[in-house]
Design an enzyme around this catalytic site. Sequence first.
Site, PDB file in Angstrom:
ATOM      1  N   ASN A 197       0.871  -1.174   0.000  1.00 19.61           N
ATOM      2  CA  ASN A 197       0.000   0.000   0.000  1.00 19.61           C
ATOM      3  C   ASN A 197       0.908   1.225   0.000  1.00 19.61           C
ATOM      4  O   ASN A 197       1.469   1.595   1.020  1.00 19.61           O
ATOM      5  CB  ASN A 197      -0.880  -0.045   1.256  1.00 19.61           C
ATOM      6  CG  ASN A 197      -1.846   1.119   1.325  1.00 19.61           C
ATOM      7  OD1 ASN A 197      -1.785   2.038   0.502  1.00 19.61           O
ATOM      8  ND2 ASN A 197      -2.728   1.094   2.316  1.00 19.61           N
ATOM      9  N   ARG A 228      -2.517  -2.037  -3.578  1.00 20.48           N
ATOM     10  CA  ARG A 228      -3.685  -1.187  -3.409  1.00 20.48           C
ATOM     11  C   ARG A 228      -3.570  -0.029  -4.397  1.00 20.48           C
ATOM     12  O   ARG A 228      -2.548   0.658  -4.435  1.00 20.48           O
ATOM     13  CB  ARG A 228      -3.727  -0.652  -1.983  1.00 20.48           C
ATOM     14  CG  ARG A 228      -4.908   0.254  -1.797  1.00 20.48           C
ATOM     15  CD  ARG A 228      -4.918   0.892  -0.449  1.00 20.48           C
ATOM     16  NE  ARG A 228      -6.052   1.800  -0.380  1.00 20.48           N
ATOM     17  CZ  ARG A 228      -6.111   2.833   0.425  1.00 20.48           C
ATOM     18  NH1 ARG A 228      -5.113   3.098   1.240  1.00 20.48           N
ATOM     19  NH2 ARG A 228      -7.161   3.617   0.431  1.00 20.48           N
ATOM     20  N   HIS A 241     -12.432   3.350  -0.363  1.00 21.24           N
ATOM     21  CA  HIS A 241     -12.478   2.414   0.781  1.00 21.24           C
ATOM     22  C   HIS A 241     -13.256   1.142   0.444  1.00 21.24           C
ATOM     23  O   HIS A 241     -13.760   0.462   1.343  1.00 21.24           O
ATOM     24  CB  HIS A 241     -13.164   3.051   2.017  1.00 21.24           C
ATOM     25  CG  HIS A 241     -12.335   4.060   2.723  1.00 21.24           C
ATOM     26  ND1 HIS A 241     -12.892   5.153   3.351  1.00 21.24           N
ATOM     27  CD2 HIS A 241     -11.010   4.147   2.925  1.00 21.24           C
ATOM     28  CE1 HIS A 241     -11.933   5.883   3.887  1.00 21.24           C
ATOM     29  NE2 HIS A 241     -10.778   5.291   3.653  1.00 21.24           N
ATOM     30  N   ARG A 294      -9.271  16.039   6.235  1.00 18.48           N
ATOM     31  CA  ARG A 294     -10.085  16.472   5.093  1.00 18.48           C
ATOM     32  C   ARG A 294     -11.436  16.991   5.573  1.00 18.48           C
ATOM     33  O   ARG A 294     -12.010  16.478   6.531  1.00 18.48           O
ATOM     34  CB  ARG A 294     -10.330  15.307   4.134  1.00 18.48           C
ATOM     35  CG  ARG A 294      -9.102  14.907   3.376  1.00 18.48           C
ATOM     36  CD  ARG A 294      -9.447  13.816   2.352  1.00 18.48           C
ATOM     37  NE  ARG A 294      -8.327  12.925   2.193  1.00 18.48           N
ATOM     38  CZ  ARG A 294      -8.388  11.600   2.263  1.00 18.48           C
ATOM     39  NH1 ARG A 294      -9.540  11.000   2.453  1.00 18.48           N
ATOM     40  NH2 ARG A 294      -7.302  10.891   2.121  1.00 18.48           N
ATOM     41  N   GLY A 317      -9.953   2.912  12.472  1.00 23.07           N
ATOM     42  CA  GLY A 317      -9.315   3.228  13.750  1.00 23.07           C
ATOM     43  C   GLY A 317     -10.263   3.865  14.749  1.00 23.07           C
ATOM     44  O   GLY A 317     -10.251   3.529  15.941  1.00 23.07           O
ATOM     45  N   GLU A 348     -13.408   1.324  15.481  1.00 24.39           N
ATOM     46  CA  GLU A 348     -13.015   0.148  16.261  1.00 24.39           C
ATOM     47  C   GLU A 348     -12.600   0.504  17.686  1.00 24.39           C
ATOM     48  O   GLU A 348     -12.617  -0.346  18.573  1.00 24.39           O
ATOM     49  CB  GLU A 348     -11.852  -0.579  15.567  1.00 24.39           C
ATOM     50  CG  GLU A 348     -12.257  -1.221  14.242  1.00 24.39           C
ATOM     51  CD  GLU A 348     -11.064  -1.713  13.438  1.00 24.39           C
ATOM     52  OE1 GLU A 348     -10.081  -2.172  14.053  1.00 24.39           O
ATOM     53  OE2 GLU A 348     -11.111  -1.624  12.194  1.00 24.39           O
ATOM     54  N   GLU A 389      -7.990  -4.785   5.500  1.00 24.16           N
ATOM     55  CA  GLU A 389      -7.915  -4.522   4.063  1.00 24.16           C
ATOM     56  C   GLU A 389      -6.831  -5.353   3.389  1.00 24.16           C
ATOM     57  O   GLU A 389      -6.973  -5.767   2.250  1.00 24.16           O
ATOM     58  CB  GLU A 389      -7.663  -3.024   3.828  1.00 24.16           C
ATOM     59  CG  GLU A 389      -8.879  -2.179   4.186  1.00 24.16           C
ATOM     60  CD  GLU A 389      -8.577  -0.704   4.279  1.00 24.16           C
ATOM     61  OE1 GLU A 389      -8.069  -0.288   5.341  1.00 24.16           O
ATOM     62  OE2 GLU A 389      -8.837   0.013   3.315  1.00 24.16           O
TER      63      GLU A 389
HETATM   64  P1  AMP Z   1      -7.054   4.483  10.642  1.00 22.63           P
HETATM   65  O1  AMP Z   1      -6.866   5.493   9.562  1.00 22.63           O
HETATM   66  O2  AMP Z   1      -8.198   3.528  10.368  1.00 22.63           O
HETATM   67  O3  AMP Z   1      -5.802   3.775  11.034  1.00 22.63           O
HETATM   68  O4  AMP Z   1      -7.508   5.284  11.937  1.00 22.63           O
HETATM   69  C1  AMP Z   1      -6.605   6.140  12.581  1.00 22.63           C
HETATM   70  C2  AMP Z   1      -7.312   6.983  13.572  1.00 22.63           C
HETATM   71  O5  AMP Z   1      -8.070   6.213  14.513  1.00 22.63           O
HETATM   72  C3  AMP Z   1      -6.328   7.756  14.450  1.00 22.63           C
HETATM   73  O6  AMP Z   1      -5.904   8.907  13.825  1.00 22.63           O
HETATM   74  C4  AMP Z   1      -7.171   8.064  15.648  1.00 22.63           C
HETATM   75  O7  AMP Z   1      -7.854   9.258  15.420  1.00 22.63           O
HETATM   76  C5  AMP Z   1      -8.163   6.936  15.721  1.00 22.63           C
HETATM   77  N1  AMP Z   1      -7.910   6.075  16.869  1.00 22.63           N
HETATM   78  C6  AMP Z   1      -7.086   5.025  16.951  1.00 22.63           C
HETATM   79  N2  AMP Z   1      -7.114   4.471  18.181  1.00 22.63           N
HETATM   80  C7  AMP Z   1      -7.995   5.195  18.912  1.00 22.63           C
HETATM   81  C8  AMP Z   1      -8.484   5.141  20.267  1.00 22.63           C
HETATM   82  N3  AMP Z   1      -8.071   4.202  21.115  1.00 22.63           N
HETATM   83  N4  AMP Z   1      -9.389   6.062  20.635  1.00 22.63           N
HETATM   84  C9  AMP Z   1      -9.817   6.985  19.781  1.00 22.63           C
HETATM   85  N5  AMP Z   1      -9.386   7.107  18.522  1.00 22.63           N
HETATM   86  C10 AMP Z   1      -8.510   6.217  18.072  1.00 22.63           C
END
Ligand code: AMP
Length: 585
Positions: free
Chosen positions: A7, A62, A151, A212, A300, A303, A358
């Site tokens: 990726n 990707r 996505h 964004r 992120g 979850e 992914e």
């Molecule tokens: P992703 O792009 O799916 O990896 O998501 C990243 C984002 O998930 C990070 O920038 C955080 O804003 C959020 N994130 C990750 N862990 C946590 C957590 N434990 N609590 C709140 N936000 C989280």
Amino acid sequence: MNFLVVNCGSSSLKYQIIDMASGDALMSGKIERLGEGRTHRDAVREVLEKAASVEIAGVGHRVVHGGDSFHDAVLIDDDVVAAIERCIPLAPLHNPANLAGITAARAQLPGVPHVAVFDTAFHVRMPRRSRTYAIDAEVAARHGIRRYGFHGTSHAYVSDRAAAFLGRPLDELRLITCHLGNGASVCAVEYGHSTDTSMGMTPLEGLVMGTRAGDVDAGVVLLLARELGIDAAEQLLNKQSGLAGLSGLGNDLRDIEAAADDGNDHARLAISVFAHRVRKYIGAYAATMGGVDAVVLTGGIGENSRTLRRRILQRLEFLGIVLDEDRNADAKPTLAEPVAAVTTETSRVPALVVATNEELQIARHVQATIDGARQVEAKRPIPIAISARHLHLDRKTMDALFGAGSELTEYKPISQPGQFAAEQKVNLIGPRSRIDGVRVLGPLRPAVQVEVSRTDEFRLGVDAPIRDSGKVKGSAPITLEGPKGTVHMEEGLICARRHIHMTPDDAKHFGLKDKDEVEVAVTGGPRDLVFGDVLVRVKDSYRLEMHIDTDEANAAELSRGAAGDLVYEPAPSGVQGALRGKRAK
Ligand code: AMP
């Protein structure tokens, strides 16, 4: 089988090596700060050095934007690269980085298939009503201006997971999947298909994201462009907006939540706008689909942030969604246990938290694409030659049977280049009886080899082992009678193992190598039959042909000109699985 999943962003390369048997990542990592003296080529080299001990059977890339061209994952060739290049105007920030990764990986792993998996592909059949922007149709067509969505890999993966968790077929469910990460989008997955999604022509539309803006009045874009200039406006909307722009605290929700807890109003507003926007889309998609059977949160934020999940899912009872505060507080999906319900037992519509994967989804696409391509290519039928009993002679035995210094004379060429049926014939004498007039094949070989069928063995009263050609050591004894003499052989009689001759090019074509074993089906005749334990033999000088003996041909009622097809494992979704049979070590 292991696949490398790549990726590439403009300044980073994320990778995983996935073992398809377990679905586990054997290795993963992120190489950052590309562009500062380090190229994508360097990054790929670094990955391959780290993974030197792992055999990589294919690479999944990707690719963010596939435009209208790609409805599914594809095997990458030069034409595909050119088509991805043509999509650069649609994703100027992403596609060039994806292409840099593809070019570097193809150069350094030339022997394996490379597959492009597009973020847009899952949405490609969005109905016209949701993919069309209400602007001048002719202008839109000229510039490819329409909603594409992104996505897709994640939306598709979590939809599958949710359906499995609910124990219902995906094609009976209306799902709203919310991928909430640094990039974020919502998708209406109606009976297995994306019918609307919040990202549009670019990933800038829709939800509030890490940096964004998501939805803004197009008038705002025009104003920014006028006031700041195009580049600064683009930078502002892509990099300085969203949670980061609203909170002034960067794009990590954890920091923003902490600040909100401390009473920071900017942080509170950022969370509030984010949650409001997601809720708005959930309501909208429930309306466009005429109902909803489950809501899925992932990414992120989806979850991990129970606070945002609560903000998003509260007061949705009118949709049948009843949040369970305890379940929401406890929900912690993992790759091993990827689904958790956060609604009450009696909630008519469940809300699920699903850990997205992914990379695994991309690896599955690699597998399906390779198998699918093989399926198409493997349609090349394999001609079948029926070998009557025959023998090969060495110099010494030739001399003994036909006279010193005698030579084989060609009766007619046979299908394998350089070989021929000779005028000369030999009588076989066994303990029970004899078979006269057995054809010699030329040219002479280093060792005598007599090939008969099982029926011949019964006639002769011998018990010959099934052997690969050339492996006569310890085979059955036989007496040969020629015009000038008789030779008793202590070994040399075999029942030839069925095999396919093929060139290295054929082998590549079928995804096979020397000494593999496959199954070959003969269909369309009165006695369809699948031959198992068929040995693959690969050599430059061979011609594609399967060799069986007369017993085998009779069992399948075959005659001259017959052909067979390689047999594949059945696999879901109409795609053929792996070749049946055993692979050589
Ligand atoms: P992703 O792009 O799916 O990896 O998501 C990243 C984002 O998930 C990070 O920038 C955080 O804003 C959020 N994130 C990750 N862990 C946590 C957590 N434990 N609590 C709140 N936000 C989280």
